[in-house]
Design an enzyme around this catalytic site. Structure first.
Site, PDB file in Angstrom:
ATOM      1  N   ASP A 284       0.863  -1.172   0.000  1.00  0.00           N
ATOM      2  CA  ASP A 284       0.000   0.000   0.000  1.00  0.00           C
ATOM      3  C   ASP A 284       0.908   1.232   0.000  1.00  0.00           C
ATOM      4  O   ASP A 284       2.125   1.138   0.144  1.00  0.00           O
ATOM      5  CB  ASP A 284      -0.994  -0.011   1.166  1.00  0.00           C
ATOM      6  CG  ASP A 284      -2.217   0.870   0.846  1.00  0.00           C
ATOM      7  OD1 ASP A 284      -2.149   1.665  -0.123  1.00  0.00           O
ATOM      8  OD2 ASP A 284      -3.245   0.790   1.542  1.00  0.00           O
TER       9      ASP A 284
HETATM   10  C1  NOJ Z   1      -3.888   3.998  -0.105  1.00  0.00           C
HETATM   11  C2  NOJ Z   1      -5.095   3.132   0.008  1.00  0.00           C
HETATM   12  O1  NOJ Z   1      -5.091   2.431   1.239  1.00  0.00           O
HETATM   13  C3  NOJ Z   1      -5.225   2.133  -1.115  1.00  0.00           C
HETATM   14  O2  NOJ Z   1      -6.436   1.449  -0.982  1.00  0.00           O
HETATM   15  C4  NOJ Z   1      -5.125   2.834  -2.431  1.00  0.00           C
HETATM   16  O3  NOJ Z   1      -5.295   1.919  -3.477  1.00  0.00           O
HETATM   17  C5  NOJ Z   1      -3.776   3.522  -2.517  1.00  0.00           C
HETATM   18  N1  NOJ Z   1      -3.674   4.495  -1.452  1.00  0.00           N
HETATM   19  C6  NOJ Z   1      -3.576   4.214  -3.864  1.00  0.00           C
HETATM   20  O4  NOJ Z   1      -4.350   5.321  -3.975  1.00  0.00           O
END
Ligand code: NOJ
Length: 741
Positions: A284
């Site tokens: 993430d």
């Molecule tokens: C953080 C989020 O937790 C995740 O779900 C997302 O896909 C990414 N950022 C990218 O934006």
């Protein structure tokens, strides 16, 4: 003779198809190997590196020159790039690198692309797997035509805490429903398979257990037993693997002390080991580097080492890999084989997508134009939006509205377009395509005929506009109140400790109810909210979530009865934040409190509130009514290889044609580990005309009776099971028992 010829031909075709699929897979593997052989260590590490474009969905580091890094082969993927022109321009830069390895473009296509669909939690309320799959399909068609290869969806985290803002992104609290929806979404995104120009890679996230963040606080720690992990939180991820999800994203949380990003048990042992997942795992946003703040590693060097060892293949935005992996190999801390494995997984997907043949395959201006302006997509969205609406209350059948009545639409969300888009909307801030509730209703009643007042703002504390709203209400025969959350009150980093309808909106509802006019309340939100006064006093309530581009039309369809609402809550609605976490499939305890007793006399309840929720999981009304009768079990016993056929009759006893979601719950009365008071094990959604009856069948098999025992073995233990069939988890209409021998 003719028959056997046909059979031969069929066998030959089947053989050729599977042979060519096998051959194709082999060729891709060979081609991946041949590319890998050409790569320097730095280029390999580059493939594991992902940055955002200028548009950010997390904290960005100002370091470096991305264009230069792409040219040097130091970047494998970009996120937050979309549109034919932008994706093409970036891919052209990648084509200037030594090996011309194409970039992957990833984006959070969570509920639609140009056509914004209802938020995923709302769609889950439809319990309509075909429609959910179709919604994901359309999102994929539009995104792929716009140069996007990869969506960071579906979010398959089970969520039992409505304070957590990200409940809006998932399928709610139930594992069984969550598994089916996970499959439907993966299938929808990936369509007939990667390589088709209308398919995007799905990404099951957030692996794992992110939905159980303590206190509902985003990014927070998770502490849970292995049994709960395996039984409640992991199955939707397994379902996503089974459905062929191309990628996974790990999560920000630590699980029992080990950050998911550095968690080899989750990523290596379970995902890539036991489940045989062949795709790749992206971290993430910044989660590799964030293991330093967790206190799990000392610095970025150690973070990169822990993450790659644990099976995180691609580094989203923390720059830990690009800065440290090559050095870690040189220092003998990790083997190059570890990096090769991650690179191969990523190259494999680039080949499967067909990007090596044509890096611009998905950036096609004609296809983009056509896909993004397809009226059919809007019609499908409108239908999905109607299916997502849940009728919570309808006293004296004040809904559907009859024509000819003077209607006033009042409330801070009545004319809102932004909020209909909800969080994680690709279209936002362009709301020009959204049909507001005012527009949708005005179309129905005729231009200039709909009375309107705002009443108050979403988070206001001023009652200055109440008087105008009351005056408008007094001119009407019926008042529709549009209340709820702003689009950025639920979503990532949008946890709330107070989940009541924000501001003074509920006071406005009271003030309008006091006029004595019949009132219908629309609640627009990204999570279950608390609204006890409204639930007890307003005669009619529709939970309308955030419904997307066609919100206004869909709501008008339901208000006027062109569509009979059939949504059922995918999450339990609490009476107060103090009851959270709250979910229907809890364990009984040794001292269960009565559902309706507030006085918890040495019982497991509260002394100041009943323990039951305001609205239970699976609840939702219709303009018609249904009778459940004639429950029959083909046998009252089964052995572990056997099955029991359960049948009953469902009858539409009301005046309108309508759909019901009939739900099957089971309870294992006595087991080696205590079992929930009930668990959803099957359901059927079906349409019945007034007076019509249909017989519904469910099959009980060993799978439905199994659970993880204390040794984490998936077992079904002999004994008695309660069988419950109902219209919600709390409205059980038919009951019986059977034995597993
Ligand atoms: C953080 C989020 O937790 C995740 O779900 C997302 O896909 C990414 N950022 C990218 O934006």
């Amino acid at each position: 003779m003719l028959k056997s010829k046909h059979l031969m031909l069929l066998l030959l075709c089947t053989f050729l198809v599977s042979f060519s699929a096998e051959a194709q897979k082999k060729t891709i593997e060979q081609r991946v190997d041949s590319v890998l052989k050409l790569m320097t260590l730095d280029e390999k590490v580059g493939q594991l590196n992902q940055y955002t474009s200028a548009w950010a969905t997390g904290p960005v580091s100002p370091e470096g020159n991305k264009i230069q890094e792409i040219k040097e082969g130091r970047l494998g993927s970009l996120l937050n790039v979309k549109g034919f022109d932008k994706t093409r321009a970036m891919q052209e830069v990648a084509m200037q690198s030594r090996l011309k390895i194409p970039l992957l473009f990833g984006l959070d296509v969570i509920h639609g692309y140009k056509t914004t669909f209802p938020i995923p939690l709302a769609e889950a309320a439809s319990w309509d797997l075909g429609a959910i799959e179709q919604g994901a399909r359309i999102a994929a068609v539009e995104a792929a035509a716009s140069g996007v290869h990869w969506t960071f969806a579906p979010m398959v985290d089970i969520a039992r805490d409505p304070r957590w803002g990200r409940v809006m992104e998932g399928a709610g609290e139930d594992t069984y429903l969550g598994c089916l929806i996970a499959k439907a979404r993966v299938k929808g995104f990936q369509g007939k398979g990667l390589g088709n120009t209308d398919a995007v890679m799905a990404c099951a996230k957030h692996f794992a257990a992110y939905g159980a963040a303590i206190g509902g606080r985003d990014y927070n720690s998770v502490d849970m037993s292995d049994r709960t992990l395996w039984e409640v939180y992991l199955p939707p991820f397994k379902a996503a693997v089974d459905a062929g999800a191309a990628t996974f994203m790990n999560s920000f949380n630590d699980l029992n002390g080990v950050p998911a990003t550095g968690n080899a048990y989750l990523q290596r042992d379970i995902l890539k080991g036991k489940w045989g997942f062949k795709g790749f795992v992206v971290s993430d946003w910044g989660s590799i580097g964030e293991m330093i703040q967790h206190g799990f590693v000392k610095d970025n060097y150690e973070a990169a080492q822990a993450a790659i060892k644990a099976g995180s293949d691609m580094d989203m935005e923390s720059r830990s890999y690009i800065k440290n992996l090559a050095q870690l190999v040189k220092d003998g801390k990790i083997s190059e084989a570890l990096i090769d494995d991650a690179v191969k997984r990523i190259l494999q997907k680039k080949f499967e997508l067909g990007l090596f043949e044509d890096p611009y395959k998905f950036s096609n201006p004609d296809r983009e134009k056509q896909a993004l302006n397809n009226p059919e997509h809007r019609a499908i969205e409108r239908d999905m939006a109607r299916k997502s609406i849940v009728l919570l209350k309808n006293e004296n059948n004040i809904l559907p509205l009859s024509s000819g009545k003077k209607i006033a639409l009042i409330g801070p969300l009545a004319k809102s377009k932004d909020d209909m888009l909800g969080f994680w909307s690709v279209a936002w801030p362009d709301n020009s395509d959204v049909i507001s509730q005012f527009e949708g209703l005005e179309k129905r009643v005729g231009k200039g005929k709909l009375l309107y007042a705002k009443g108050c703002g979403i988070s206001d504390s001023s009652k200055a506009d109440f008087a105008e709203a009351i005056a408008v209400a007094l001119k009407a025969d019926i008042v529709i109140l549009s209340m709820g959350e702003k689009r950025d009150m639920s979503g990532e980093a949008k946890s709330r400790s107070n989940i009541h309808i924000p501001g003074i909106q509920e006071e406005l509802i009271k003030a309008i109810c006091e006029t004595g006019k019949p009132v219908v309340v629309l609640i627009n939100a990204g999570r279950p909210l608390v609204f006890n006064w409204t639930a007890d006093h307003a005669p009619a309530i529709l939970y309308t979530w955030w419904l997307g581009s066609e919100a206004g039309n869909a709501i008008a369809d339901v208000l006027f009865g062109d569509y009979n609402p059939a949504g059922k809550l995918p999450m339990t609605f609490p009476r107060s934040e103090g009851q959270v976490p709250i979910y229907y499939n809890y364990m009984n305890t040794g001292r269960p409190a009565a559902d309706n007793g507030t006085f918890a006399n040495y019982r497991s309840g509260y002394i100041d509130m009943v323990k039951s929720p305001k609205f239970p999981f699976g609840y939702g009304l219709s303009y018609t009514s249904f009778k459940y009768s004639d429950l029959k079990l083909s046998s009252s016993q089964m052995d572990s290889n056997g099955t029991i056929d359960v049948s009953f009759t469902l009858t539409n006893t009301g005046k309108y044609a309508g759909e019901e979601v009939a739900q099957l719950y089971l309870r294992d009365q006595v087991a080696s580990v205590v079992r929930p008071v009930k668990e959803l094990k099957d359901f059927q959604k079906l349409m019945l005309k007034p007076g019509e009856s249909k017989i519904i069948h469910f099959t009980i098999d060993k799978q439905k009776l199994s659970f993880y025992n204390n040794k984490l073995e998936w077992v079904a233990e002999p004994g008695t099971f309660d069988l419950m069939i109902g219209s919600s988890s709390a409205d059980i209409r038919l009951k019986d028992k059977f034995e597993l021998q």
